[in-house]
Motif scaffolding. Structure first.
Motif, mmCIF file in Angstrom:
data_model
loop_
_atom_site.group_PDB
_atom_site.id
_atom_site.type_symbol
_atom_site.label_atom_id
_atom_site.label_comp_id
_atom_site.label_asym_id
_atom_site.label_seq_id
_atom_site.Cartn_x
_atom_site.Cartn_y
_atom_site.Cartn_z
ATOM 1 N N MET A 117 0.850 -1.176 0.000
ATOM 2 C CA MET A 117 0.000 0.000 0.000
ATOM 3 C C MET A 117 0.893 1.236 0.000
ATOM 4 N N PRO A 118 0.633 2.196 -0.855
ATOM 5 C CA PRO A 118 1.494 3.390 -0.945
ATOM 6 C C PRO A 118 1.285 4.355 0.212
ATOM 7 N N PHE A 119 2.120 5.346 0.224
ATOM 8 C CA PHE A 119 1.988 6.427 1.187
ATOM 9 C C PHE A 119 1.068 7.474 0.597
ATOM 10 N N ILE A 120 0.482 8.287 1.471
ATOM 11 C CA ILE A 120 -0.457 9.327 1.037
ATOM 12 C C ILE A 120 -0.123 10.640 1.737
ATOM 13 N N VAL A 121 -0.526 11.722 1.111
ATOM 14 C CA VAL A 121 -0.415 13.047 1.718
ATOM 15 C C VAL A 121 -1.792 13.380 2.283
ATOM 16 N N THR A 122 -1.812 13.923 3.494
ATOM 17 C CA THR A 122 -3.073 14.190 4.185
ATOM 18 C C THR A 122 -3.251 15.684 4.479
ATOM 19 N N GLU A 123 -4.312 15.991 5.186
ATOM 20 C CA GLU A 123 -4.770 17.361 5.429
ATOM 21 C C GLU A 123 -3.720 18.376 5.889
ATOM 22 N N PRO A 124 -2.750 18.031 6.730
ATOM 23 C CA PRO A 124 -1.799 19.060 7.175
ATOM 24 C C PRO A 124 -1.036 19.756 6.041
ATOM 25 N N CYS A 125 -0.971 19.141 4.870
ATOM 26 C CA CYS A 125 -0.267 19.753 3.732
ATOM 27 C C CYS A 125 -1.036 20.915 3.115
ATOM 28 N N ILE A 126 -2.348 20.901 3.249
ATOM 29 C CA ILE A 126 -3.179 21.922 2.604
ATOM 30 C C ILE A 126 -2.790 23.316 3.106
ATOM 31 N N GLN A 127 -2.610 24.216 2.158
ATOM 32 C CA GLN A 127 -2.252 25.621 2.386
ATOM 33 C C GLN A 127 -0.799 25.811 2.842
ATOM 34 N N CYS A 128 -0.035 24.750 2.968
ATOM 35 C CA CYS A 128 1.388 24.857 3.324
ATOM 36 C C CYS A 128 2.246 24.473 2.122
ATOM 37 N N LYS A 129 2.031 23.256 1.652
ATOM 38 C CA LYS A 129 2.720 22.688 0.494
ATOM 39 C C LYS A 129 4.241 22.763 0.632
ATOM 40 N N TYR A 130 4.727 22.217 1.736
ATOM 41 C CA TYR A 130 6.168 22.071 1.882
ATOM 42 C C TYR A 130 6.613 21.007 0.883
ATOM 43 N N THR A 131 7.777 21.155 0.315
ATOM 44 C CA THR A 131 8.221 20.196 -0.701
ATOM 45 C C THR A 131 9.520 19.489 -0.316
ATOM 46 N N ASP A 132 9.834 19.458 0.961
ATOM 47 C CA ASP A 132 11.017 18.730 1.421
ATOM 48 C C ASP A 132 10.945 17.263 0.985
ATOM 49 N N CYS A 133 9.743 16.718 0.984
ATOM 50 C CA CYS A 133 9.493 15.326 0.609
ATOM 51 C C CYS A 133 9.877 15.051 -0.840
ATOM 52 N N ASP A 155 1.352 9.830 -6.176
ATOM 53 C CA ASP A 155 0.771 8.945 -7.171
ATOM 54 C C ASP A 155 0.953 7.507 -6.683
ATOM 55 N N PRO A 156 -0.135 6.813 -6.367
ATOM 56 C CA PRO A 156 -0.014 5.468 -5.814
ATOM 57 C C PRO A 156 0.585 4.463 -6.802
ATOM 58 N N ASP A 157 0.492 4.748 -8.091
ATOM 59 C CA ASP A 157 1.067 3.845 -9.085
ATOM 60 C C ASP A 157 2.581 3.967 -9.181
ATOM 61 N N SER A 158 3.134 5.063 -8.678
ATOM 62 C CA SER A 158 4.583 5.279 -8.724
ATOM 63 C C SER A 158 5.269 5.011 -7.394
ATOM 64 N N CYS A 159 4.541 5.133 -6.301
ATOM 65 C CA CYS A 159 5.114 4.991 -4.960
ATOM 66 C C CYS A 159 5.603 3.558 -4.733
ATOM 67 N N ILE A 160 6.838 3.436 -4.264
ATOM 68 C CA ILE A 160 7.413 2.110 -3.994
ATOM 69 C C ILE A 160 7.441 1.802 -2.503
ATOM 70 N N ASP A 161 6.719 2.580 -1.721
ATOM 71 C CA ASP A 161 6.590 2.335 -0.276
ATOM 72 C C ASP A 161 7.917 2.396 0.469
ATOM 73 N N CYS A 162 8.799 3.271 0.044
ATOM 74 C CA CYS A 162 10.117 3.342 0.687
ATOM 75 C C CYS A 162 10.081 4.108 2.002
ATOM 76 N N SER A 163 9.130 4.980 2.195
ATOM 77 C CA SER A 163 8.895 5.786 3.392
ATOM 78 C C SER A 163 9.927 6.889 3.636
ATOM 79 N N ILE A 164 10.818 7.122 2.726
ATOM 80 C CA ILE A 164 11.847 8.155 2.904
ATOM 81 C C ILE A 164 11.212 9.533 3.087
#
Length: 114
Positions: A1-17, A36-45
């Motif tokens: 299962m891939p990783f997802i971005v959730t609500e805390p990102c809204i209106q901030c959009k930090y791009t360190d990730c 994109d869940p089709d590209s995520c390799i679940d590395c968690s970095i």
């Protein structure tokens, strides 16, 4: 299962990730990022890089985060949203939005995307 971005990102959009993602799976909208869940390799970095703890494993999402599984998948395929492969400055006002809890209604989504 891939990783997802959730609500805390809204209106901030930090791009360190974005800087550490080996698969370039982040997609950018006006005031939010998704994975994109089709590209995520679940590395968690990317998880540790998010200064607002917005990135979670979809398999471990709580009830409030679960809608973001489908949202990430849907918005990642939007033709109006674009892949982002290099970090950018956060949104203006990000510091004021950083600790706001309920901001889902501020998410700017493309029109006509089902």
């Amino acid at each position: 299962m891939p990783f997802i971005v959730t609500e805390p990102c809204i209106q901030c959009k930090y791009t360190d990730c974005v800087a550490v993602c080996p698969m370039d799976c982040f997609v950018e909208g006006p005031n939010f990022l998704v994975i994109d869940p089709d590209s995520c390799i679940d590395c968690s970095i990317c998880v540790a890089e998010c200064p607002v703890n917005a990135i979670v494993n979809a398999a471990e999402a709580n009830d409030a985060q679960r809608p973001y599984i489908a949202l990430n998948a849907r918005l990642a395929k939007s033709p109006q949203w674009r892949s982002i492969t290099r970090p950018r400055a956060p949104l203006p006002g990000h510091a004021e939005w950083r600790d706001v809890a309920a901001k889902a209604h501020w998410l700017e989504q493309p029109r006509g995307l089902a």
